[in-house]
Design an enzyme around this catalytic site. Sequence first.
Site, mmCIF file in Angstrom:
data_model
loop_
_atom_site.group_PDB
_atom_site.id
_atom_site.type_symbol
_atom_site.label_atom_id
_atom_site.label_comp_id
_atom_site.label_asym_id
_atom_site.label_seq_id
_atom_site.Cartn_x
_atom_site.Cartn_y
_atom_site.Cartn_z
ATOM 1 N N ASN A 175 0.849 -1.195 0.000
ATOM 2 C CA ASN A 175 0.000 0.000 0.000
ATOM 3 C C ASN A 175 0.886 1.247 0.000
ATOM 4 O OD1 ASN A 175 -2.712 1.083 0.278
ATOM 5 N ND2 ASN A 175 -2.198 1.662 2.379
ATOM 6 N N GLU A 229 -7.595 4.475 0.310
ATOM 7 C CA GLU A 229 -7.808 5.491 1.344
ATOM 8 C C GLU A 229 -8.330 6.801 0.753
ATOM 9 O OE1 GLU A 229 -4.425 5.813 3.990
ATOM 10 O OE2 GLU A 229 -4.043 3.662 3.894
ATOM 11 N N ASP A 273 -9.842 10.117 -0.122
ATOM 12 C CA ASP A 273 -10.571 11.279 0.380
ATOM 13 C C ASP A 273 -10.077 12.490 -0.397
ATOM 14 O OD1 ASP A 273 -8.116 11.776 1.741
ATOM 15 O OD2 ASP A 273 -8.943 11.223 3.688
HETATM 16 C C1 XIL Z 1 -4.397 7.521 9.979
HETATM 17 C C2 XIL Z 1 -5.705 7.423 10.753
HETATM 18 O O1 XIL Z 1 -6.751 7.882 9.939
HETATM 19 C C3 XIL Z 1 -5.638 8.239 12.011
HETATM 20 O O2 XIL Z 1 -6.783 7.957 12.816
HETATM 21 C C4 XIL Z 1 -4.373 7.939 12.785
HETATM 22 O O3 XIL Z 1 -4.248 8.825 13.846
HETATM 23 C C5 XIL Z 1 -3.168 8.028 11.921
HETATM 24 O O4 XIL Z 1 -3.306 7.191 10.789
HETATM 25 N N1 XIL Z 1 -2.010 6.559 5.546
HETATM 26 C C6 XIL Z 1 -2.373 5.357 6.120
HETATM 27 C C7 XIL Z 1 -3.340 5.339 7.236
HETATM 28 O O5 XIL Z 1 -1.975 4.289 5.619
HETATM 29 O O6 XIL Z 1 -3.121 4.288 8.140
HETATM 30 C C8 XIL Z 1 -3.376 6.653 7.969
HETATM 31 O O7 XIL Z 1 -4.439 6.598 8.917
HETATM 32 C C9 XIL Z 1 -3.537 7.807 7.011
HETATM 33 C C10 XIL Z 1 -2.376 7.848 6.040
#
Ligand code: XIL
Length: 355
Positions: A197, A262, A264
């Site tokens: 990832n 992920e 957004d």
């Molecule tokens: C983030 C979470 O959303 C938060 O709650 C936490 O504090 C930190 O991690 N890339 C990733 C995720 O692979 O695991 C991260 O998630 C965001 C960036």
Amino acid sequence: MLKRFCWSCILTLSFASVCGAQTLRQEADNASLLVGTAVRPAQLSETAYVSTLAREFNMLEAEDAMKWWILRPDAGTYDFRQGDEIVRFAQAHQMKVRGHCLVWAQYNPKWLTQAHFTDRQLAHLLHEHITKVMKHYAGEVFAWDVVNEALDEHGNVRDSLWYNRPGIGLQGEGTAYIERVFRWAHRADKHALLFYNEAEGEGLGRKSDAVYAMVKDFKQRGVPINGIGLQLHISKPDVDIAAIAANIARLTALGVQIHVTELDVSLPVDSSGGLLHPDDVNRQAEIYRGIVQTCLQYPGCTAIQTWGFTDKYSWIGSFSRHTRGWALPFDRNYDPKPAYRAVLDALSAGRSVPR
Ligand code: XIL
């Protein structure tokens, strides 16, 4: 267009059951796609959170609950309670579960990062962790982010606890440590899909070239890797969708799946969380639409997941020190935004002719 005869339309004219209007989940099922979201177990007692989740998604991932800092309060303890809660919820609602993540330089407990373990000790700890966690969730977690964010913006392997500080015994050997942990992961659960990832390497560039080269090498030498996760935390308005498509095309041609992991799309907000530029909402919707349409063009792109689904619980606020927000398809009141409608429309168009 009335897509199919729908009893619920007759019974109720609620939000998701207006004739022809499906949910993300229904449209994704029709398109043979997984549509997922990251979840926080603390919110699973909130009615609106739970009903939106169950209605709209057919896949879940623990936003934090399966990271080292939650799973491993100390060297001798595994605390699976939060992860198990997510798995139970998913099973009760016929959803798949992605696991995230087994090996990452960040979000590790202090007992691990501050103890000055030797590379042999670290290798032992990591092997044990991967084995225990994957066996615990075998048959429940269908795909794992085995390694997260191991490359820097130049495409070089990042300095990290697991690589060279002190590493697991393969310091200075590039992707060899990644290969080692993928082999361990495959031994722990032969049925799980194993993903690498990565962030900010979704289009074309040095980082995605390095991911491509790694996958090509792994595939040629029989290293067990099944997929690449494209994080897609988008914060710039000028997203090069064509470059993302080209990257998905070349990766899937190597025989790996793509999961958008992920997604957004964060927008500038003022100090009270209001949008600085209201028109951004439409631009945001078009970005969401473009990503979904792009994934649907490639049969090897098998899942699209957003990083949370309601602005009420997005990580973007704290990450950006509250300068950005509004990043997800549902607002703080769980009302769908134009981005939701764009995703729904793109999903309902289904997969285009396979390339
Ligand atoms: C983030 C979470 O959303 C938060 O709650 C936490 O504090 C930190 O991690 N890339 C990733 C995720 O692979 O695991 C991260 O998630 C965001 C960036």
